[in-house]
Design a protein around this motif. Structure first.
Motif, PDB file in Angstrom:
ATOM      1  N   LEU A  52       0.836  -1.200   0.000  1.00 41.06           N
ATOM      2  CA  LEU A  52       0.000   0.000   0.000  1.00 41.06           C
ATOM      3  C   LEU A  52       0.876   1.258   0.000  1.00 41.06           C
ATOM      4  O   LEU A  52       0.597   2.207  -0.733  1.00 41.06           O
ATOM      5  CB  LEU A  52      -0.930  -0.003   1.213  1.00 41.06           C
ATOM      6  CG  LEU A  52      -1.900   1.176   1.274  1.00 41.06           C
ATOM      7  CD1 LEU A  52      -3.293   0.700   1.622  1.00 41.06           C
ATOM      8  CD2 LEU A  52      -1.430   2.229   2.254  1.00 41.06           C
ATOM      9  N   ASP A  55       2.147   1.788  -3.403  1.00 37.93           N
ATOM     10  CA  ASP A  55       1.064   2.258  -4.278  1.00 37.93           C
ATOM     11  C   ASP A  55       0.762   3.735  -4.056  1.00 37.93           C
ATOM     12  O   ASP A  55       0.523   4.477  -5.004  1.00 37.93           O
ATOM     13  CB  ASP A  55      -0.212   1.438  -4.049  1.00 37.93           C
ATOM     14  CG  ASP A  55      -0.108   0.022  -4.581  1.00 37.93           C
ATOM     15  OD1 ASP A  55       0.839  -0.279  -5.335  1.00 37.93           O
ATOM     16  OD2 ASP A  55      -0.987  -0.791  -4.233  1.00 37.93           O
ATOM     17  N   VAL A  56       0.765   4.167  -2.795  1.00 35.09           N
ATOM     18  CA  VAL A  56       0.474   5.568  -2.476  1.00 35.09           C
ATOM     19  C   VAL A  56       1.531   6.476  -3.095  1.00 35.09           C
ATOM     20  O   VAL A  56       1.206   7.488  -3.731  1.00 35.09           O
ATOM     21  CB  VAL A  56       0.387   5.780  -0.941  1.00 35.09           C
ATOM     22  CG1 VAL A  56       0.410   7.268  -0.589  1.00 35.09           C
ATOM     23  CG2 VAL A  56      -0.864   5.118  -0.380  1.00 35.09           C
ATOM     24  N   LYS A  59       1.341   6.582  -6.874  1.00 35.62           N
ATOM     25  CA  LYS A  59       0.253   7.482  -7.280  1.00 35.62           C
ATOM     26  C   LYS A  59       0.680   8.935  -7.118  1.00 35.62           C
ATOM     27  O   LYS A  59       0.347   9.777  -7.955  1.00 35.62           O
ATOM     28  CB  LYS A  59      -1.012   7.194  -6.482  1.00 35.62           C
ATOM     29  CG  LYS A  59      -2.190   8.010  -6.963  1.00 35.62           C
ATOM     30  CD  LYS A  59      -3.493   7.505  -6.437  1.00 35.62           C
ATOM     31  CE  LYS A  59      -4.623   8.291  -7.082  1.00 35.62           C
ATOM     32  NZ  LYS A  59      -5.887   7.610  -6.992  1.00 35.62           N
ATOM     33  N   LYS A  84      -7.189   3.482  -0.415  1.00 33.58           N
ATOM     34  CA  LYS A  84      -6.593   2.193  -0.778  1.00 33.58           C
ATOM     35  C   LYS A  84      -6.898   1.121   0.271  1.00 33.58           C
ATOM     36  O   LYS A  84      -7.110  -0.029  -0.082  1.00 33.58           O
ATOM     37  CB  LYS A  84      -5.096   2.337  -1.017  1.00 33.58           C
ATOM     38  CG  LYS A  84      -4.799   3.093  -2.304  1.00 33.58           C
ATOM     39  CD  LYS A  84      -3.363   2.992  -2.710  1.00 33.58           C
ATOM     40  CE  LYS A  84      -3.142   3.638  -4.061  1.00 33.58           C
ATOM     41  NZ  LYS A  84      -3.743   2.907  -5.162  1.00 33.58           N
ATOM     42  N   ASN A  87     -10.447   0.141  -0.411  1.00 36.20           N
ATOM     43  CA  ASN A  87     -10.490  -0.682  -1.627  1.00 36.20           C
ATOM     44  C   ASN A  87      -9.948  -2.083  -1.374  1.00 36.20           C
ATOM     45  O   ASN A  87     -10.448  -3.061  -1.937  1.00 36.20           O
ATOM     46  CB  ASN A  87      -9.718  -0.010  -2.764  1.00 36.20           C
ATOM     47  CG  ASN A  87     -10.437   1.209  -3.288  1.00 36.20           C
ATOM     48  OD1 ASN A  87     -11.643   1.377  -3.099  1.00 36.20           O
ATOM     49  ND2 ASN A  87      -9.693   2.085  -3.941  1.00 36.20           N
ATOM     50  N   GLN A  88      -8.937  -2.195  -0.522  1.00 32.74           N
ATOM     51  CA  GLN A  88      -8.386  -3.506  -0.178  1.00 32.74           C
ATOM     52  C   GLN A  88      -9.435  -4.349   0.545  1.00 32.74           C
ATOM     53  O   GLN A  88      -9.595  -5.533   0.258  1.00 32.74           O
ATOM     54  CB  GLN A  88      -7.132  -3.354   0.693  1.00 32.74           C
ATOM     55  CG  GLN A  88      -6.477  -4.660   1.081  1.00 32.74           C
ATOM     56  CD  GLN A  88      -5.860  -5.384  -0.104  1.00 32.74           C
ATOM     57  OE1 GLN A  88      -5.535  -4.796  -1.125  1.00 32.74           O
ATOM     58  NE2 GLN A  88      -5.702  -6.680   0.010  1.00 32.74           N
TER      59      GLN A  88
END
Length: 173
Positions: A52, A55-56, A59, A84, A87-88
């Motif tokens: 995560l 991913d952050v 982004k 996120k 969403n997870q």
């Protein structure tokens, strides 16, 4: 350049906007552990939390040219991280539903319980309050009236005795 003196947030955002990779490293070093601990609190998995975080910041790099110098980076990062995490949970719920074959079973097994959800919402609320405290008074008032109290742009303009275009400008900032 970033190690000589601590740059202000507007300067960091400007550097990110321009694709300055050391600015990304600076932001990562400053905030990644906070994002990781937030993710761990809810995901309960080091591997998922590390993913995560990556991913952050990926982004952040992808959206670097869209960053607003008047919006705190920390608030942006927490918003992305929170989304996120949610969403997870949704993804895990869908997977469990497919495996179990019964709608709703996945949320009961892997979704956040009420206490976790309240904690996440409380942290988001605190982050929002800190971000609001950093806004100029007029901008803060426009945001509160529009986003938190549900007034329309015209109602805000009338109440604050400013133009609707000024309200729109304050909201976009």
């Amino acid at each position: 350049m970033l190690t000589e003196k601590l740059p202000c947030e507007a300067e960091i955002i400007r550097m990110l906007n321009e694709g300055h990779e050391p600015a990304l490293r600076y932001v990562y070093d400053k905030y990644s552990h906070r994002i990781y601990f937030l993710a761990m609190k809810f995901l309960k998995s080091s591997e998922l939390a590390q993913e995560l975080v990556q991913d952050v910041f990926l982004k952040l790099w992808e959206k670097r040219q869209e960053l607003d110098k008047d919006r705190p980076i920390e608030a942006w990062l927490y918003t992305v991280a929170r989304n996120k995490v949610i969403n997870q949970f949704k993804r895990l719920a869908r997977e469990q539903q497919r495996k179990a074959g019964s709608p709703g079973a996945a949320e009961q097994m892997h979704g956040p319980d009420k206490a976790d959800r309240r904690l996440l919402e409380g942290e988001a609320r605190q982050l929002l309050e800190r971000a609001l405290d950093r806004l100029p008074e007029k901008q803060r008032r426009v945001y509160v009236l529009g986003r938190l109290e549900g007034y329309s742009r015209l109602e805000i303009a009338d109440q604050m005795r400013i133009s609707a275009l000024t309200v729109k400008t304050h909201m976009s900032r």
